[in-house]
Design a protein around this motif. Structure first.
Motif, PDB file in Angstrom:
ATOM      1  N   ILE A  34       0.773  -1.319   0.206  1.00 52.30           N
ATOM      2  CA  ILE A  34      -0.685   0.300  -0.108  1.00 52.30           C
ATOM      3  C   ILE A  34       1.346   1.761  -0.092  1.00 52.30           C
ATOM      4  CG2 ILE A  34      -1.689   1.461   1.428  1.00 52.30           C
ATOM      5  CD1 ILE A  34      -2.774  -0.972   0.452  1.00 52.30           C
ATOM      6  N   GLU A  35       0.658   1.991  -0.767  1.00 48.84           N
ATOM      7  CA  GLU A  35       1.420   3.239  -1.135  1.00 48.84           C
ATOM      8  C   GLU A  35      -0.702   4.169  -0.458  1.00 48.84           C
ATOM      9  OE1 GLU A  35       3.302   6.270  -4.454  1.00 48.84           O
ATOM     10  OE2 GLU A  35       3.460   4.417  -4.143  1.00 48.84           O
ATOM     11  N   GLN A  36       0.121   4.516   0.407  1.00 51.20           N
ATOM     12  CA  GLN A  36      -1.799   5.639   0.953  1.00 51.20           C
ATOM     13  C   GLN A  36      -1.182   7.144   1.083  1.00 51.20           C
ATOM     14  OE1 GLN A  36      -3.023   5.286   4.481  1.00 51.20           O
ATOM     15  NE2 GLN A  36      -4.758   4.760   4.421  1.00 51.20           N
ATOM     16  N   LYS A  52       5.756   8.405   7.633  1.00 55.33           N
ATOM     17  CA  LYS A  52       5.656   9.106   6.911  1.00 55.33           C
ATOM     18  C   LYS A  52       6.128  10.210   6.030  1.00 55.33           C
ATOM     19  CE  LYS A  52       3.912  13.252   9.720  1.00 55.33           C
ATOM     20  NZ  LYS A  52       2.215  13.527  10.368  1.00 55.33           N
ATOM     21  N   GLU A  53       5.766  10.198   4.951  1.00 59.83           N
ATOM     22  CA  GLU A  53       6.441  11.970   3.955  1.00 59.83           C
ATOM     23  C   GLU A  53       5.147  12.664   4.113  1.00 59.83           C
ATOM     24  OE1 GLU A  53       9.151  13.023   0.238  1.00 59.83           O
ATOM     25  OE2 GLU A  53       8.728  10.718   0.531  1.00 59.83           O
ATOM     26  N   TYR A 104       0.020  14.107   4.235  1.00 61.77           N
ATOM     27  CA  TYR A 104       1.336  13.088   3.913  1.00 61.77           C
ATOM     28  C   TYR A 104       1.188  11.694   3.242  1.00 61.77           C
ATOM     29  CZ  TYR A 104      -1.649   9.999   7.662  1.00 61.77           C
ATOM     30  OH  TYR A 104      -2.293   9.309   8.155  1.00 61.77           O
ATOM     31  N   VAL A 105       2.205  11.304   3.132  1.00 61.28           N
ATOM     32  CA  VAL A 105       2.165   9.608   2.292  1.00 61.28           C
ATOM     33  C   VAL A 105       2.799   8.760   3.143  1.00 61.28           C
ATOM     34  CG1 VAL A 105       4.074  10.170   0.597  1.00 61.28           C
ATOM     35  CG2 VAL A 105       2.948   8.212  -0.052  1.00 61.28           C
ATOM     36  N   VAL A 106       1.995   7.659   2.997  1.00 63.28           N
ATOM     37  CA  VAL A 106       2.818   6.689   3.676  1.00 63.28           C
ATOM     38  C   VAL A 106       2.578   4.883   3.146  1.00 63.28           C
ATOM     39  CG1 VAL A 106       0.665   5.710   5.415  1.00 63.28           C
ATOM     40  CG2 VAL A 106       3.378   4.997   6.396  1.00 63.28           C
ATOM     41  N   HIS A 107       4.181   4.126   3.413  1.00 60.91           N
ATOM     42  CA  HIS A 107       4.057   3.236   2.653  1.00 60.91           C
ATOM     43  C   HIS A 107       4.079   1.473   3.716  1.00 60.91           C
ATOM     44  CE1 HIS A 107       5.846   4.891  -1.030  1.00 60.91           C
ATOM     45  NE2 HIS A 107       5.698   6.037  -0.164  1.00 60.91           N
ATOM     46  N   PHE A 108       3.267   1.008   3.678  1.00 68.23           N
ATOM     47  CA  PHE A 108       3.120  -0.032   4.305  1.00 68.23           C
ATOM     48  C   PHE A 108       2.339  -1.586   3.235  1.00 68.23           C
ATOM     49  CE2 PHE A 108      -1.356   1.944   4.779  1.00 68.23           C
ATOM     50  CZ  PHE A 108      -1.535   1.441   4.723  1.00 68.23           C
ATOM     51  N   VAL A 109       2.939  -3.039   3.947  1.00 66.32           N
ATOM     52  CA  VAL A 109       1.759  -3.774   4.269  1.00 66.32           C
ATOM     53  C   VAL A 109       0.678  -4.481   4.613  1.00 66.32           C
ATOM     54  CG1 VAL A 109       2.375  -6.638   3.363  1.00 66.32           C
ATOM     55  CG2 VAL A 109       4.421  -4.341   2.826  1.00 66.32           C
ATOM     56  N   ARG A 110      -0.285  -5.044   3.471  1.00 68.40           N
ATOM     57  CA  ARG A 110      -1.265  -4.551   4.642  1.00 68.40           C
ATOM     58  C   ARG A 110      -2.362  -6.306   4.563  1.00 68.40           C
ATOM     59  NH1 ARG A 110      -5.390  -1.104   2.273  1.00 68.40           N
ATOM     60  NH2 ARG A 110      -5.616   0.256   3.794  1.00 68.40           N
TER      61      ARG A 110
END
Length: 190
Positions: free
Chosen positions: A3-5, A126-127, A184-190
């Protein structure tokens, strides 16, 4: 799933927001929030929410969501664009901790039966981003642009009572944007 949220919140007049909420929901802050996701680098998703309380639980109430949303990348910019909304995020290169709402019970979804999606635990940084958006249901819908910093949103006492309106995306997005509050953007695995 990777996920790129992208998350953006904007301030609105809380009394107008109160006028569209379904029975049993209380507005917590004068905020509408757009969550935009890129799932596994190929599928775009978008949702519109507002901060609420229901039966003692605090969280978000989903106003609408869309799957298979087209998106484009151009360097540090990601743009989600449909016939009813365009929103662009430009990564700023500044990182910080992901905001965590300690009292967030999740996101309520209406339709058929009310259900509550539990919140995700996201522990990566987050960025921050800059953002510009425009809803396009009508020419008078909300639009705005960030000013390069994150601003707070506080509940305000009711000042004016507007006529009750249906809880629809179209009624939510016609409430003018007072200010983009943060993005912001945050990258994670769902």
């Amino acid at each position: 799933m990777k996920i790129e949220q992208y998350v953006m919140a904007y301030g609105v007049e809380q009394d107008r927001l109160r006028a569209i909420l379904p029975s049993g929901f209380i507005s917590l802050r004068p905020v509408l929030r757009i969550n935009a996701e890129i799932r596994d680098d190929r599928e775009g998703y978008l949702e519109l929410n507002t901060a609420v309380e229901k039966d003692g639980n605090r969280g978000w109430l989903n106003i609408g969501y869309w799957i298979d949303v087209p998106f484009e990348r151009d360097g540090k910019t990601v743009t989600f664009k449909t016939d009813f909304v365009e929103i662009s995020f430009v990564r700023a290169g500044i990182k910080g901790s992901c905001p965590a709402e300690q009292d967030n019970a999740g996101c309520y979804f209406l339709g058929g039966a009310l259900w509550l999606r539990p919140p995700e635990t996201v522990s990566v940084d987050k960025e921050f981003c800059d953002c510009a958006f425009r809803w396009n249901f009508t020419e008078h819908d909300a639009h705005g642009k960030s000013i390069g910093k994150t601003l707070p949103a506080y509940a305000v006492e009711a000042l004016k009572q507007y006529p009750k309106e249906d809880f629809t995306v179209e009624n939510a997005v016609k409430i003018p944007c007072e200010q983009v509050l943060g993005t912001y953007v945050v990258h994670f695995v769902r």
